[in-house]
Design a protein around this motif. Structure first.
Motif, PDB file in Angstrom:
ATOM      1  N   ASP A   1     -49.647  -8.062 -32.384  1.00 37.99           N
ATOM      2  CA  ASP A   1     -49.358  -6.808 -32.004  1.00 37.99           C
ATOM      3  C   ASP A   1     -49.823  -6.455 -30.622  1.00 37.99           C
ATOM      4  OD1 ASP A   1     -48.135  -4.304 -32.565  1.00 37.99           O
ATOM      5  OD2 ASP A   1     -49.208  -3.709 -34.283  1.00 37.99           O
ATOM      6  N   PRO A   2     -49.272  -6.769 -29.657  1.00 36.38           N
ATOM      7  CA  PRO A   2     -50.165  -6.032 -28.046  1.00 36.38           C
ATOM      8  C   PRO A   2     -49.790  -4.799 -28.179  1.00 36.38           C
ATOM      9  CG  PRO A   2     -47.701  -7.811 -28.344  1.00 36.38           C
ATOM     10  CD  PRO A   2     -48.207  -7.728 -30.100  1.00 36.38           C
ATOM     11  N   GLU A   3     -48.067  -3.984 -28.904  1.00 40.22           N
ATOM     12  CA  GLU A   3     -48.302  -2.650 -28.277  1.00 40.22           C
ATOM     13  C   GLU A   3     -49.838  -1.270 -29.205  1.00 40.22           C
ATOM     14  OE1 GLU A   3     -45.119   0.781 -30.337  1.00 40.22           O
ATOM     15  OE2 GLU A   3     -44.340  -0.991 -30.491  1.00 40.22           O
ATOM     16  N   LEU A   4     -49.654  -2.131 -30.300  1.00 34.56           N
ATOM     17  CA  LEU A   4     -50.700  -1.591 -30.640  1.00 34.56           C
ATOM     18  C   LEU A   4     -52.505  -1.754 -29.720  1.00 34.56           C
ATOM     19  CD1 LEU A   4     -52.772  -0.017 -33.030  1.00 34.56           C
ATOM     20  CD2 LEU A   4     -52.486  -2.415 -34.210  1.00 34.56           C
ATOM     21  N   ASP A   5     -52.629  -3.059 -29.475  1.00 35.15           N
ATOM     22  CA  ASP A   5     -53.576  -3.475 -28.877  1.00 35.15           C
ATOM     23  C   ASP A   5     -53.279  -2.702 -27.280  1.00 35.15           C
ATOM     24  OD1 ASP A   5     -54.709  -4.441 -31.059  1.00 35.15           O
ATOM     25  OD2 ASP A   5     -53.321  -6.371 -29.999  1.00 35.15           O
ATOM     26  N   THR A   6     -52.696  -2.842 -26.675  1.00 40.82           N
ATOM     27  CA  THR A   6     -52.399  -1.496 -24.889  1.00 40.82           C
ATOM     28  C   THR A   6     -53.079   0.079 -25.460  1.00 40.82           C
ATOM     29  OG1 THR A   6     -50.174  -1.986 -25.692  1.00 40.82           O
ATOM     30  CG2 THR A   6     -51.146  -4.207 -24.253  1.00 40.82           C
ATOM     31  N   LEU A   7     -52.462   0.171 -26.947  1.00 41.91           N
ATOM     32  CA  LEU A   7     -51.817   1.562 -26.837  1.00 41.91           C
ATOM     33  C   LEU A   7     -53.609   1.996 -27.055  1.00 41.91           C
ATOM     34  CD1 LEU A   7     -49.295   3.318 -29.308  1.00 41.91           C
ATOM     35  CD2 LEU A   7     -49.857   3.519 -26.769  1.00 41.91           C
TER      36      LEU A   7
ATOM     37  N   ALA B   1     -58.076  -5.282 -15.522  1.00 39.55           N
ATOM     38  CA  ALA B   1     -56.823  -5.218 -14.949  1.00 39.55           C
ATOM     39  C   ALA B   1     -56.563  -7.040 -15.966  1.00 39.55           C
ATOM     40  CB  ALA B   1     -56.497  -6.000 -14.140  1.00 39.55           C
ATOM     41  N   LEU B   2     -57.227  -7.499 -15.840  1.00 35.85           N
ATOM     42  CA  LEU B   2     -56.921  -9.029 -16.479  1.00 35.85           C
ATOM     43  C   LEU B   2     -57.359  -8.859 -18.027  1.00 35.85           C
ATOM     44  CD1 LEU B   2     -59.683 -11.456 -14.542  1.00 35.85           C
ATOM     45  CD2 LEU B   2     -56.878 -11.015 -14.920  1.00 35.85           C
ATOM     46  N   ILE B   3     -58.509  -7.639 -19.124  1.00 38.54           N
ATOM     47  CA  ILE B   3     -57.967  -7.078 -19.668  1.00 38.54           C
ATOM     48  C   ILE B   3     -56.872  -6.730 -20.645  1.00 38.54           C
ATOM     49  CG2 ILE B   3     -59.236  -5.809 -21.299  1.00 38.54           C
ATOM     50  CD1 ILE B   3     -61.854  -6.075 -19.938  1.00 38.54           C
ATOM     51  N   ASN B   4     -56.344  -5.474 -19.850  1.00 42.11           N
ATOM     52  CA  ASN B   4     -55.444  -5.009 -20.132  1.00 42.11           C
ATOM     53  C   ASN B   4     -54.092  -6.304 -20.444  1.00 42.11           C
ATOM     54  OD1 ASN B   4     -54.826  -1.756 -20.755  1.00 42.11           O
ATOM     55  ND2 ASN B   4     -56.836  -2.268 -18.859  1.00 42.11           N
ATOM     56  N   GLU B   5     -53.929  -7.021 -19.341  1.00 45.07           N
ATOM     57  CA  GLU B   5     -52.819  -8.257 -18.873  1.00 45.07           C
ATOM     58  C   GLU B   5     -52.821  -9.227 -20.648  1.00 45.07           C
ATOM     59  OE1 GLU B   5     -51.201 -11.761 -16.405  1.00 45.07           O
ATOM     60  OE2 GLU B   5     -53.157 -10.011 -15.842  1.00 45.07           O
ATOM     61  N   ALA B   6     -53.834  -9.533 -20.355  1.00 46.13           N
ATOM     62  CA  ALA B   6     -54.668  -9.837 -21.434  1.00 46.13           C
ATOM     63  C   ALA B   6     -54.219  -9.473 -23.134  1.00 46.13           C
ATOM     64  CB  ALA B   6     -55.879 -10.974 -21.118  1.00 46.13           C
TER      65      ALA B   6
ATOM     66  N   ARG C   1     -60.041 -12.388 -29.728  1.00 43.60           N
ATOM     67  CA  ARG C   1     -58.821 -12.758 -29.097  1.00 43.60           C
ATOM     68  C   ARG C   1     -59.370 -13.069 -27.737  1.00 43.60           C
ATOM     69  NH1 ARG C   1     -54.847  -9.304 -30.123  1.00 43.60           N
ATOM     70  NH2 ARG C   1     -54.401  -8.464 -27.920  1.00 43.60           N
ATOM     71  N   LEU C   2     -59.278 -12.244 -27.238  1.00 43.03           N
ATOM     72  CA  LEU C   2     -59.598 -11.826 -25.520  1.00 43.03           C
ATOM     73  C   LEU C   2     -60.812 -12.886 -24.880  1.00 43.03           C
ATOM     74  CD1 LEU C   2     -59.536  -7.674 -25.199  1.00 43.03           C
ATOM     75  CD2 LEU C   2     -57.871  -9.529 -24.462  1.00 43.03           C
ATOM     76  N   GLY C   3     -62.004 -12.301 -26.181  1.00 44.02           N
ATOM     77  CA  GLY C   3     -63.146 -13.446 -24.993  1.00 44.02           C
ATOM     78  C   GLY C   3     -62.161 -14.973 -25.242  1.00 44.02           C
ATOM     79  N   LYS C   4     -61.931 -15.639 -26.295  1.00 45.72           N
ATOM     80  CA  LYS C   4     -60.528 -16.809 -25.983  1.00 45.72           C
ATOM     81  C   LYS C   4     -59.778 -16.859 -24.479  1.00 45.72           C
ATOM     82  CE  LYS C   4     -60.455 -17.180 -31.090  1.00 45.72           C
ATOM     83  NZ  LYS C   4     -60.100 -17.749 -32.319  1.00 45.72           N
ATOM     84  N   ARG C   5     -58.991 -15.669 -24.268  1.00 43.59           N
ATOM     85  CA  ARG C   5     -58.168 -15.637 -23.194  1.00 43.59           C
ATOM     86  C   ARG C   5     -58.894 -16.184 -21.951  1.00 43.59           C
ATOM     87  NH1 ARG C   5     -53.100 -15.788 -24.340  1.00 43.59           N
ATOM     88  NH2 ARG C   5     -52.761 -14.549 -22.460  1.00 43.59           N
ATOM     89  N   LEU C   6     -60.268 -14.699 -21.868  1.00 51.18           N
ATOM     90  CA  LEU C   6     -61.162 -14.488 -20.916  1.00 51.18           C
ATOM     91  C   LEU C   6     -62.477 -14.931 -20.976  1.00 51.18           C
ATOM     92  CD1 LEU C   6     -59.361 -10.595 -19.979  1.00 51.18           C
ATOM     93  CD2 LEU C   6     -58.808 -13.356 -19.017  1.00 51.18           C
TER      94      LEU C   6
END
Length: 253
Positions: A55-61, A43-48, A149-154
């Protein structure tokens, strides 16, 4: 170095007897440190991913595709618009070993993928499915950017070197725990050849069983097993728990 010397032998530069790498024993391959993620970590990965980046739309897809199908990175990059059957909620995955298979996806993801490509492909119907806003197909660099990017936020993502392949572990572990080894094997797209023994020949699962597992995973009824779900409701049988979080609105188009 083994690869280099094997090319030298193949090209006739040295003989097999002169290959020094052939006399060096191979080191034992250590077990992979990859493992299934917890519900909270997923859930944390998807939220971040949905709340950052260019381009969060691309990344979440991308994340959702890997979470639902447990596909490899190469399978997602090779995905074309013509590989998407939005009506039957299937994608045709072409992965390593020249394997090709139809993999069930949720109706929500099917609609989101079709909308994504329609918005960005600029009339191109047989090219790559995943694209940047300018219409160019994505490459492996998108994955590098996403996980950096996710590694910097998490911080734990960077420390443990979490990647898309961890999502494959996560989904297949959940399927195996809830639906058994045979269905998890089919879900992963593994062939019948295995060192696990002859038993694997007799525990093959079909696409309908994979779709049933996907329905439980996503919490959405898949078209291939809609009749099974209706029968389960009449009998009061629970097909399974919904593990995946809801897709962000930005990913649905």
């Amino acid at each position: 170095m083994r690869c280099l010397y094997s090319y030298a032998v193949a090209d006739g530069l040295i003989s097999e007897a002169e290959n020094p790498a052939a006399r060096v024993p191979k080191p034992r391959r250590l077990p992979s440190t990859r493992r299934a993620l917890s519900d909270i970590q997923l859930a944390l990965i998807n939220e971040a991913a949905s709340g950052s980046g260019n381009d969060p739309e691309l990344d979440t897809l991308l994340l959702r595709l890997h979470e639902e199908t447990a596909c490899r990175r190469g399978g997602a990059l090779a995905l074309r618009r013509i590989d998407l059957d939005a009506e039957q909620c299937l994608v045709q995955l072409r992965e390593k070993g020249e394997t090709v298979r139809w993999q069930p996806i949720s109706p929500t993801l099917a609609v989101a993928l079709a909308q994504h490509n329609d918005d960005r492909a600029v009339g191109e119907h047989d090219g790559r499915l995943f694209r940047y806003r300018n219409g160019a197909p994505i490459t492996r660099r998108r994955y590098d950017y996403l996980w950096s990017r996710l590694g910097k936020r998490l911080p734990w993502v960077a420390t443990q070197q979490v990647s898309m392949h961890w999502l494959r572990h996560t989904t297949l572990t959940w399927v195996e725990r809830n639906f058994g080894y045979g269905i998890a094997r089919a879900y992963a797209g593994h062939d019948g050849r295995s060192a696990a023994g002859t038993t694997t020949t007799y525990v093959k699962a079909d696409i309908y069983e994979v779709a049933r597992a996907l329905s439980a995973l996503s919490g959405e009824t898949h078209p291939l097993v809609a009749h099974l779900a209706d029968e389960a409701v009449r009998r009061g049988v629970t097909l399974g728990a919904n593990m995946l979080p809801a897709m962000p609105p930005s990913s649905v188009g």
